[in-house]
Design an enzyme around this catalytic site. Structure first.
Site, PDB file in Angstrom:
ATOM      1  N   SER A  14       0.828  -1.205   0.000  1.00  0.00           N
ATOM      2  CA  SER A  14       0.000   0.000   0.000  1.00  0.00           C
ATOM      3  C   SER A  14       0.863   1.256   0.000  1.00  0.00           C
ATOM      4  O   SER A  14       0.368   2.351  -0.292  1.00  0.00           O
ATOM      5  CB  SER A  14      -0.919   0.011   1.223  1.00  0.00           C
ATOM      6  OG  SER A  14      -0.193  -0.278   2.414  1.00  0.00           O
ATOM      7  N   GLU A  58      -9.224  -9.793   3.688  1.00  0.00           N
ATOM      8  CA  GLU A  58      -9.551  -8.426   3.278  1.00  0.00           C
ATOM      9  C   GLU A  58     -10.830  -8.374   2.464  1.00  0.00           C
ATOM     10  O   GLU A  58     -11.055  -9.171   1.561  1.00  0.00           O
ATOM     11  CB  GLU A  58      -8.404  -7.823   2.450  1.00  0.00           C
ATOM     12  CG  GLU A  58      -8.706  -6.401   1.985  1.00  0.00           C
ATOM     13  CD  GLU A  58      -7.532  -5.695   1.345  1.00  0.00           C
ATOM     14  OE1 GLU A  58      -7.695  -4.537   0.923  1.00  0.00           O
ATOM     15  OE2 GLU A  58      -6.445  -6.296   1.260  1.00  0.00           O
ATOM     16  N   LYS A  86       4.545 -11.512   3.506  1.00  0.00           N
ATOM     17  CA  LYS A  86       3.125 -11.730   3.233  1.00  0.00           C
ATOM     18  C   LYS A  86       2.925 -11.942   1.741  1.00  0.00           C
ATOM     19  O   LYS A  86       3.452 -11.182   0.931  1.00  0.00           O
ATOM     20  CB  LYS A  86       2.265 -10.556   3.702  1.00  0.00           C
ATOM     21  CG  LYS A  86       0.764 -10.770   3.436  1.00  0.00           C
ATOM     22  CD  LYS A  86      -0.080  -9.697   4.073  1.00  0.00           C
ATOM     23  CE  LYS A  86      -0.055  -8.409   3.292  1.00  0.00           C
ATOM     24  NZ  LYS A  86      -0.680  -8.537   1.934  1.00  0.00           N
ATOM     25  N   GLU A 100      -0.114 -12.807  -1.287  1.00  0.00           N
ATOM     26  CA  GLU A 100      -1.522 -12.908  -1.648  1.00  0.00           C
ATOM     27  C   GLU A 100      -1.772 -14.183  -2.443  1.00  0.00           C
ATOM     28  O   GLU A 100      -0.977 -14.546  -3.314  1.00  0.00           O
ATOM     29  CB  GLU A 100      -1.952 -11.702  -2.502  1.00  0.00           C
ATOM     30  CG  GLU A 100      -1.937 -10.372  -1.772  1.00  0.00           C
ATOM     31  CD  GLU A 100      -2.457  -9.242  -2.644  1.00  0.00           C
ATOM     32  OE1 GLU A 100      -2.983  -9.520  -3.739  1.00  0.00           O
ATOM     33  OE2 GLU A 100      -2.319  -8.074  -2.238  1.00  0.00           O
TER      34      GLU A 100
END
Length: 273
Positions: free
Chosen positions: A52, A187, A120, A122
């Site tokens: 982000s 999320e 992390k 995804e």
């Protein structure tokens, strides 16, 4: 006060205990030394250097342009500001998507050069071989399911997941747990899905726009403190309006410089008499 507030250094073993004991896990993103130092002093459990940063730090349209070098740069800065909190680095788009060998090489590079304690990734069942290789090699992995920003184009935008059923997300979560992840970010999914997943996995679930049933919560630093307003997701709660404070202070500074009010004698050096 949480009994974990006295823990000098949070590790993955603490997260497992927190879930077992019903202790919620507090997480926020961080991108620099100063913000990390503030969060650590406040008692945050986990800091994520998220991709982000592409939007809130660099002004990109989405997370896709973020590079591993950018993640490493910001993670190194955050690392210097932390003493207690657990540090996770996001693996950017393209760094673990070609083959297992490249994925492991890139993750190892991020861990070794940035000082992160975990990475992390995804994805669900399609990246299980990568996660298995990483965890068997001694690398802590945080999973990420539901709305996945790195899949924004294939998902048709930033859309809430699970409205038409969530069996696939649940199966992905179980698979991630079996592959060895220490936690899973959920999320942008409906709260019923997050509740069901949280009940059916032994590792902590960390929600962002996933309701109250997760084992912990994470938000973006700049959203929580009201610094970023290009867009504000529905699930964000703003705990401070620091943009207004900074804006007013900047205007005051400009006015005082223009009018020669600053610097005054108090903020100047004088020759000895």
């Amino acid at each position: 006060m949480s009994k974990y507030s006295e823990v000098k250094k949070i590790t993955v073993s603490h997260f497992k205990k927190m879930k077992a004991e019903g202790e919620k896990i507090s997480c926020l993103t961080g991108y620099d030394y100063t913000s990390a130092k503030i969060l650590d002093e406040a008692g945050i459990d986990l800091v994520l250097v998220g991709d982000s940063l592409g939007m809130v730090m660099n002004g990109y349209e989405n997370t896709l342009p973020v590079t591993a070098d950018e993640i490493i740069y910001h993670t190194k800065a955050v690392k210097r500001g932390l003493k207690r909190a657990f540090l996770v680095a996001d693996m950017p788009f393209g760094t673990y998507h070609s083959n297992i060998d490249d994925a492991v090489k890139n993750c190892v590079n991020v861990i070794k050069t940035s000082g992160a304690e975990a990475v992390k990734l995804e994805g669900g069942r399609e990246i299980i071989p990568i996660i298995e290789k990483l965890t068997s090699s001694g690398i802590n992995v945080m999973g990420h399911l539901g709305l996945m920003p790195q899949h924004v184009h294939t998902m048709g935008g930033f859309k809430v997941q699970g409205k038409n059923g969530y069996d696939s997300i649940l199966q992905d979560a179980v698979a991630l747990q079996k592959a060895g992840v220490f936690s899973i970010v959920l999320e942008g999914i409906i709260d019923a899905a997050a509740e069901e997943i949280t009940k059916n996995v032994d590792v902590p679930t960390i929600g962002i726009g996933a309701g109250k049933y997760c084992d912990g919560q994470i938000l973006v630093y700049h959203d929580v403190f009201g610094m970023f307003d290009d867009f504000v997701p529905k699930f964000v709660k703003k705990y401070a309006d620091t943009k207004s404070v900074l804006l007013d202070a900047a205007k005051q500074y400009i006015n005082e410089v223009k009018s020669s009010v600053f610097p005054d004698d108090e903020h100047s050096f004088k020759a000895k008499k």
